[in-house]
Design a protein around this motif. Structure first.
Motif, PDB file in Angstrom:
ATOM      1  N   GLU A 176       0.828  -1.210   0.000  1.00  0.00           N
ATOM      2  CA  GLU A 176       0.000   0.000   0.000  1.00  0.00           C
ATOM      3  C   GLU A 176       0.861   1.259   0.000  1.00  0.00           C
ATOM      4  O   GLU A 176       0.544   2.232  -0.697  1.00  0.00           O
ATOM      5  N   LEU A 177       1.951   1.247   0.756  1.00  0.00           N
ATOM      6  CA  LEU A 177       2.851   2.407   0.787  1.00  0.00           C
ATOM      7  C   LEU A 177       3.450   2.671  -0.591  1.00  0.00           C
ATOM      8  O   LEU A 177       3.530   3.825  -1.040  1.00  0.00           O
ATOM      9  N   PHE A 178       3.865   1.608  -1.283  1.00  0.00           N
ATOM     10  CA  PHE A 178       4.458   1.773  -2.603  1.00  0.00           C
ATOM     11  C   PHE A 178       3.432   2.276  -3.609  1.00  0.00           C
ATOM     12  O   PHE A 178       3.716   3.159  -4.426  1.00  0.00           O
ATOM     13  N   ALA A 179       2.217   1.737  -3.543  1.00  0.00           N
ATOM     14  CA  ALA A 179       1.159   2.186  -4.450  1.00  0.00           C
ATOM     15  C   ALA A 179       0.846   3.666  -4.227  1.00  0.00           C
ATOM     16  O   ALA A 179       0.689   4.435  -5.184  1.00  0.00           O
ATOM     17  N   GLN A 180       0.769   4.072  -2.965  1.00  0.00           N
ATOM     18  CA  GLN A 180       0.501   5.487  -2.666  1.00  0.00           C
ATOM     19  C   GLN A 180       1.633   6.373  -3.172  1.00  0.00           C
ATOM     20  O   GLN A 180       1.398   7.477  -3.681  1.00  0.00           O
ATOM     21  N   SER A 181       2.863   5.911  -3.046  1.00  0.00           N
ATOM     22  CA  SER A 181       4.012   6.689  -3.510  1.00  0.00           C
ATOM     23  C   SER A 181       3.990   6.854  -5.030  1.00  0.00           C
ATOM     24  O   SER A 181       4.269   7.937  -5.550  1.00  0.00           O
ATOM     25  N   LEU A 182       3.672   5.796  -5.748  1.00  0.00           N
ATOM     26  CA  LEU A 182       3.566   5.894  -7.200  1.00  0.00           C
ATOM     27  C   LEU A 182       2.477   6.879  -7.611  1.00  0.00           C
ATOM     28  O   LEU A 182       2.641   7.661  -8.546  1.00  0.00           O
ATOM     29  N   HIS A 183       1.366   6.844  -6.904  1.00  0.00           N
ATOM     30  CA  HIS A 183       0.251   7.736  -7.219  1.00  0.00           C
ATOM     31  C   HIS A 183       0.595   9.193  -6.909  1.00  0.00           C
ATOM     32  O   HIS A 183       0.058  10.117  -7.530  1.00  0.00           O
ATOM     33  N   ALA A 184       1.489   9.415  -5.957  1.00  0.00           N
ATOM     34  CA  ALA A 184       1.872  10.779  -5.567  1.00  0.00           C
ATOM     35  C   ALA A 184       3.059  11.313  -6.364  1.00  0.00           C
ATOM     36  O   ALA A 184       3.409  12.495  -6.237  1.00  0.00           O
ATOM     37  N   ALA A 185       3.674  10.467  -7.176  1.00  0.00           N
ATOM     38  CA  ALA A 185       4.886  10.856  -7.898  1.00  0.00           C
ATOM     39  C   ALA A 185       4.565  11.822  -9.039  1.00  0.00           C
ATOM     40  O   ALA A 185       3.409  12.011  -9.444  1.00  0.00           O
ATOM     41  N   LEU A 186       5.615  12.437  -9.561  1.00  0.00           N
ATOM     42  CA  LEU A 186       5.496  13.333 -10.703  1.00  0.00           C
ATOM     43  C   LEU A 186       5.708  12.570 -12.007  1.00  0.00           C
ATOM     44  O   LEU A 186       6.339  11.514 -12.031  1.00  0.00           O
ATOM     45  N   THR A 187       5.192  13.125 -13.095  1.00  0.00           N
ATOM     46  CA  THR A 187       5.532  12.612 -14.422  1.00  0.00           C
ATOM     47  C   THR A 187       6.874  13.196 -14.841  1.00  0.00           C
ATOM     48  O   THR A 187       7.369  14.159 -14.251  1.00  0.00           O
ATOM     49  N   LEU A 188       7.460  12.635 -15.875  1.00  0.00           N
ATOM     50  CA  LEU A 188       8.727  13.151 -16.378  1.00  0.00           C
ATOM     51  C   LEU A 188       8.567  14.600 -16.835  1.00  0.00           C
ATOM     52  O   LEU A 188       9.446  15.441 -16.574  1.00  0.00           O
ATOM     53  N   GLN A 189       7.457  14.906 -17.480  1.00  0.00           N
ATOM     54  CA  GLN A 189       7.224  16.272 -17.938  1.00  0.00           C
ATOM     55  C   GLN A 189       7.106  17.241 -16.770  1.00  0.00           C
ATOM     56  O   GLN A 189       7.650  18.353 -16.808  1.00  0.00           O
ATOM     57  N   GLU A 190       6.431  16.824 -15.712  1.00  0.00           N
ATOM     58  CA  GLU A 190       6.254  17.707 -14.552  1.00  0.00           C
ATOM     59  C   GLU A 190       7.578  18.045 -13.881  1.00  0.00           C
ATOM     60  O   GLU A 190       7.834  19.211 -13.552  1.00  0.00           O
TER      61      GLU A 190
END
Length: 222
Positions: A176-190
């Protein structure tokens, strides 16, 4: 349609979160970070690590490089308590110092460090520009900036596939922690837009794995 960013708590400050994070198998990722940082132009001197967690990466760097000292900082007291145990166990208390610090408001003077590094702090910060600005400020002219973080997937299906690939053997909380981190991450463009706004080439940010971007740059000399 791009998956929208969903912020997670800025500080992983519960004991359970800190313990689960420390027990996850980060060895390959940490080793790669340390090797890539040392290969990116760092020679010697003082390093500031932002969002050190339990200080696994500073330990890896010090094992590979004998001529550096590291100020390892985090906003989580529980992370730092486990980090202190790790440093004592690995005989690194003389080379790695721990500090309870907010990366958005660093208490260090301008141009204090020869390098500023960070692994996976950006996705925790609602406004990452503040962390980048502070990191640049405390880096000496000609010093190295080396940041790596997660990439936000394009879809929930891609996100879940990454979770199963990289945390499939971990406990449910770790997944769950990893999934939340992926969802909170930036895109390369951002992240490229943020780096460009800070005065660096957007091309200094590259995708370096199926789930990571890396920013490598030298602060301009005066």
């Amino acid at each position: 349609m791009t998956l929208q960013r969903v912020l997670e708590p800025e500080v992983m400050d519960s004991l359970d979160e800190a313990q689960d994070y420390d027990m996850m198998d980060h060895r390959a990722v940490n080793q790669a970070f340390a090797q890539d940082f040392l290969a990116s132009g760092f020679e010697r001197g003082d390093i500031l690590d932002l969002g050190t967690g339990t200080a696994q990466i500073p330990v890896a760097i010090c094992r590979m490089h004998s001529d550096c000292r590291i100020m390892a900082t985090d906003a989580s007291v529980n992370m730092l308590e486990i980090a202190r145990y790790n440093l004592d166990r690995d005989g690194m208390l003389r080379r790695i110092q721990l500090a309870h610090v907010d990366a958005k408001q660093l208490r260090y003077p301008d141009a204090m460090f020869d390098a500023v590094i960070s692994n996976s702090i950006v996705h925790h910060i609602p406004d990452p520009a503040s962390v980048l600005s502070e990191a640049i400020r405390v880096t000496r002219p000609g010093g190295l900036l080396f940041f790596r973080d997660l990439l936000r997937p394009d879809s929930l299906d891609q996100l879940q596939a990454l979770v199963e690939t990289y945390t499939g053997l971990e406990n449910q909380h770790a997944k769950e922690l990893f999934a939340q981190s992926l969802h909170a991450a930036l895109t390369l463009q951002e992240i490229r837009e943020l780096v460009g706004a800070a005065g660096f080439s957007p091309d200094s940010v590259t995708q370096t794995s199926d789930r990571h971007w890396t920013w490598t740059a030298k602060k301009p000399d005066r």
